[in-house]
Every structure is written in structure tokens, then in C-alpha cells.
Design a protein around this motif. Sequence first.
Motif, PDB file in Angstrom:
ATOM      1  N   SER A  50       6.722  -1.390   7.466  1.00 13.66           N
ATOM      2  CA  SER A  50       6.655  -1.167   6.026  1.00 13.66           C
ATOM      3  C   SER A  50       7.550  -0.007   5.632  1.00 13.66           C
ATOM      4  CB  SER A  50       5.213  -0.895   5.579  1.00 13.66           C
ATOM      5  OG  SER A  50       4.867   0.461   5.777  1.00 13.66           O
ATOM      6  N   ASP A  51       7.727   0.148   4.314  1.00 19.87           N
ATOM      7  CA  ASP A  51       8.497   1.295   3.813  1.00 19.87           C
ATOM      8  C   ASP A  51       7.604   2.494   3.571  1.00 19.87           C
ATOM      9  OD1 ASP A  51       7.095   0.506   1.580  1.00 19.87           O
ATOM     10  OD2 ASP A  51       8.833   0.468   0.238  1.00 19.87           O
ATOM     11  N   GLY A  52       6.328   2.395   3.976  1.00 19.25           N
ATOM     12  CA  GLY A  52       5.379   3.487   3.794  1.00 19.25           C
ATOM     13  C   GLY A  52       4.701   3.469   2.446  1.00 19.25           C
ATOM     14  N   GLU A  53       5.058   2.535   1.593  1.00 20.93           N
ATOM     15  CA  GLU A  53       4.448   2.456   0.263  1.00 20.93           C
ATOM     16  C   GLU A  53       3.864   1.069   0.019  1.00 20.93           C
ATOM     17  OE1 GLU A  53       7.092   3.864  -2.751  1.00 20.93           O
ATOM     18  OE2 GLU A  53       7.458   5.765  -1.749  1.00 20.93           O
ATOM     19  N   ALA A  54       4.696   0.090  -0.336  1.00 21.16           N
ATOM     20  CA  ALA A  54       4.147  -1.210  -0.712  1.00 21.16           C
ATOM     21  C   ALA A  54       4.900  -2.399  -0.122  1.00 21.16           C
ATOM     22  CB  ALA A  54       4.125  -1.343  -2.242  1.00 21.16           C
ATOM     23  N   TYR A  55       6.095  -2.172   0.396  1.00 19.45           N
ATOM     24  CA  TYR A  55       6.906  -3.293   0.856  1.00 19.45           C
ATOM     25  C   TYR A  55       6.881  -3.431   2.365  1.00 19.45           C
ATOM     26  CZ  TYR A  55       8.783  -3.388  -3.881  1.00 19.45           C
ATOM     27  OH  TYR A  55       8.904  -3.463  -5.241  1.00 19.45           O
ATOM     28  N   LEU A  56       6.864  -4.684   2.829  1.00 21.48           N
ATOM     29  CA  LEU A  56       7.002  -4.999   4.243  1.00 21.48           C
ATOM     30  C   LEU A  56       8.454  -5.381   4.485  1.00 21.48           C
ATOM     31  CD1 LEU A  56       3.760  -7.127   4.756  1.00 21.48           C
ATOM     32  CD2 LEU A  56       4.080  -4.664   5.052  1.00 21.48           C
ATOM     33  N   LEU A  57       9.019  -4.867   5.576  1.00 21.22           N
ATOM     34  CA  LEU A  57      10.453  -4.985   5.806  1.00 21.22           C
ATOM     35  C   LEU A  57      10.748  -5.567   7.180  1.00 21.22           C
ATOM     36  CD1 LEU A  57      11.459  -1.393   4.603  1.00 21.22           C
ATOM     37  CD2 LEU A  57      11.464  -3.484   3.215  1.00 21.22           C
ATOM     38  N   GLY A  65       7.911  -8.937   2.522  1.00 23.48           N
ATOM     39  CA  GLY A  65       6.546  -9.062   2.033  1.00 23.48           C
ATOM     40  C   GLY A  65       6.144  -7.886   1.170  1.00 23.48           C
ATOM     41  N   TRP A  66       4.943  -7.978   0.621  1.00 20.73           N
ATOM     42  CA  TRP A  66       4.430  -6.946  -0.273  1.00 20.73           C
ATOM     43  C   TRP A  66       2.989  -6.670   0.090  1.00 20.73           C
ATOM     44  CZ3 TRP A  66       1.065  -7.499  -4.868  1.00 20.73           C
ATOM     45  CH2 TRP A  66       0.981  -6.300  -5.605  1.00 20.73           C
ATOM     46  N   PRO A  68       0.121  -4.141  -1.421  1.00 21.27           N
ATOM     47  CA  PRO A  68      -0.258  -3.078  -2.363  1.00 21.27           C
ATOM     48  C   PRO A  68      -0.852  -1.883  -1.625  1.00 21.27           C
ATOM     49  CG  PRO A  68      -1.021  -5.216  -3.136  1.00 21.27           C
ATOM     50  CD  PRO A  68      -0.527  -5.421  -1.734  1.00 21.27           C
ATOM     51  N   TYR A  69      -0.608  -0.713  -2.155  1.00 20.29           N
ATOM     52  CA  TYR A  69      -1.029   0.510  -1.478  1.00 20.29           C
ATOM     53  C   TYR A  69      -2.524   0.520  -1.193  1.00 20.29           C
ATOM     54  CZ  TYR A  69      -0.892   5.431  -0.164  1.00 20.29           C
ATOM     55  OH  TYR A  69      -0.978   6.597   0.531  1.00 20.29           O
ATOM     56  N   ARG A  70      -3.315  -0.051  -2.100  1.00 16.66           N
ATOM     57  CA  ARG A  70      -4.767  -0.068  -1.869  1.00 16.66           C
ATOM     58  C   ARG A  70      -5.128  -0.889  -0.633  1.00 16.66           C
ATOM     59  NH1 ARG A  70      -3.684  -3.287  -6.242  1.00 16.66           N
ATOM     60  NH2 ARG A  70      -4.238  -5.496  -6.063  1.00 16.66           N
ATOM     61  N   LYS A  71      -4.300  -1.884  -0.315  1.00 15.82           N
ATOM     62  CA  LYS A  71      -4.553  -2.703   0.865  1.00 15.82           C
ATOM     63  C   LYS A  71      -4.252  -1.952   2.154  1.00 15.82           C
ATOM     64  CE  LYS A  71      -5.930  -6.610  -0.940  1.00 15.82           C
ATOM     65  NZ  LYS A  71      -7.301  -7.128  -0.664  1.00 15.82           N
TER      66      LYS A  71
END
Length: 237
Positions: A50-57, A65-66, A68-71
Motif C-alpha cells: 500500500s501507499d500507507g494511506e488508501a491505495y494498494l499498489l 486497489g483501494w 479506505p483508511y478505516r479498513k
Amino acid sequence: MAVTRAEVCVAACADLFAGDGEILASPMGFIPGLGAKLARLTSEPDLVLSDGEAYLLTADGRLEGWMPYRKVFDVVAHGTRHVVMGANQLDRFGNQNISAIGDHRKPTRQLLGFRGAPGNTVNNKTSYWIPRHSKRVLVDAVDVVSGVGYDKPAGPFHHIHRVVTNLAVFDFGTPDRRMRLVSVHPGVDVQEVYDQTGFDLPRDGEPAITREPTEQELDLIRTVLDPDGNRDREVRG
């Protein structure tokens, strides 16, 4: 070109994720980040970055992918994550300090604070990356416990896996879960490791030599992941 110490460290960090499968990798720092990406491109294709926030890379930074931070907190709370943190101090049982140096009531130096270290270590598989192996970092006892080690009560997901430094690799495979030397990096004298560690390490025979990256791994490190050679700024030698 000869294999550099930095490239050995990248491969050692990649090996931290061996056997992890489809879990979230959370490497903190440039060398651990390269290691996680290298693992994704070679031995662990299901590793989630991940980018450490919300995106999967993907390993080359493409969006796949995406989340959400709460997840992220659902993942953090259920053990399906491997975090690689740094440490201002780390002791023989794997207790980490990133909070303060000196008495916590009146520290001589204020650091980051506890941040997510307690939750990371209690709930997730945790490894450490130490770019400057010294007695100032690898200490007999930390001044403040930020990340929880093996001599403290912890939950069912607590797992301090390994420590990679610029000199060697360690685990906690002794009966009392103390840090032990697994391998020294090529060209490193084992006595230097002992001399630069602030506590006694078990000495059960000669340690192994940390493996060098394969030709495929070297090509990925040098041409795909870090063509500018920034790794050698973090680890010299």
C-alpha cells in the motif's frame, strides 16, 4: 559490478516476508520498502503493498486497489499484516523505543512518541530494520517501551520476527525469546557485531553468512526498483 552491502540488506528485508502469503506488508523506511517490493516480484507474489494511506499498489507503483483508511484498522487488529519498523533503541527481548531518551517523565531527548508501535507489535507480525548497528541502538534495556517485546504480556498475534541491521540478521529463537545472531553480512567480522551490540548475544557456534541477492534480484533492484542507487546512501560498504 560487485554486490553492495545495501543490496544484501534489501535481499535480507525481502526474506523477512518469506511465507507470508496474502497479507498487508507495512515496511517503514527505504530499504525495507525495497525489500517488500522485491519479495512481491519474486518469492511472495500475493503480498499486498500500500501507499500507507488508501491505495494498494503493485511493486512498480501502479494502482491495483483501494482500501479506505478505516479498513486498515481492521487489518491492524486481526494480525493479517507484517510491519517492519525502525527503532531508536531495541533491547534483547525486542522491546522498541521511538518515544524518548532518558526518564520518560523528563527525557533528555524527545523522539517521535509511541505512534502505532504498541498496536503494531501486539497485533501484527513485526520485524525491525536498523541501518546503523551500534550500542546506542541495540541496548541492554530501552528507556521507554514503545513496541512490546517478548518479556511483556501481549496478545495472540504478538510475533517479533526478525531484526535486520547493516551488519547482520537476528531472530528470537532462544528458549527465553532473547535476540540471537542468525547471520552476518558478507565481509562483516562477527566480532564487530558482538562489539557493537549493547548486550550479550548467545554464542552457539559460528553464525551463517547472509545470502547475496540472486542475479534476478540484483537486476530488479538495480534496473526496476532503485535505478538511481539511493539504497547506497542509506547503507554504505
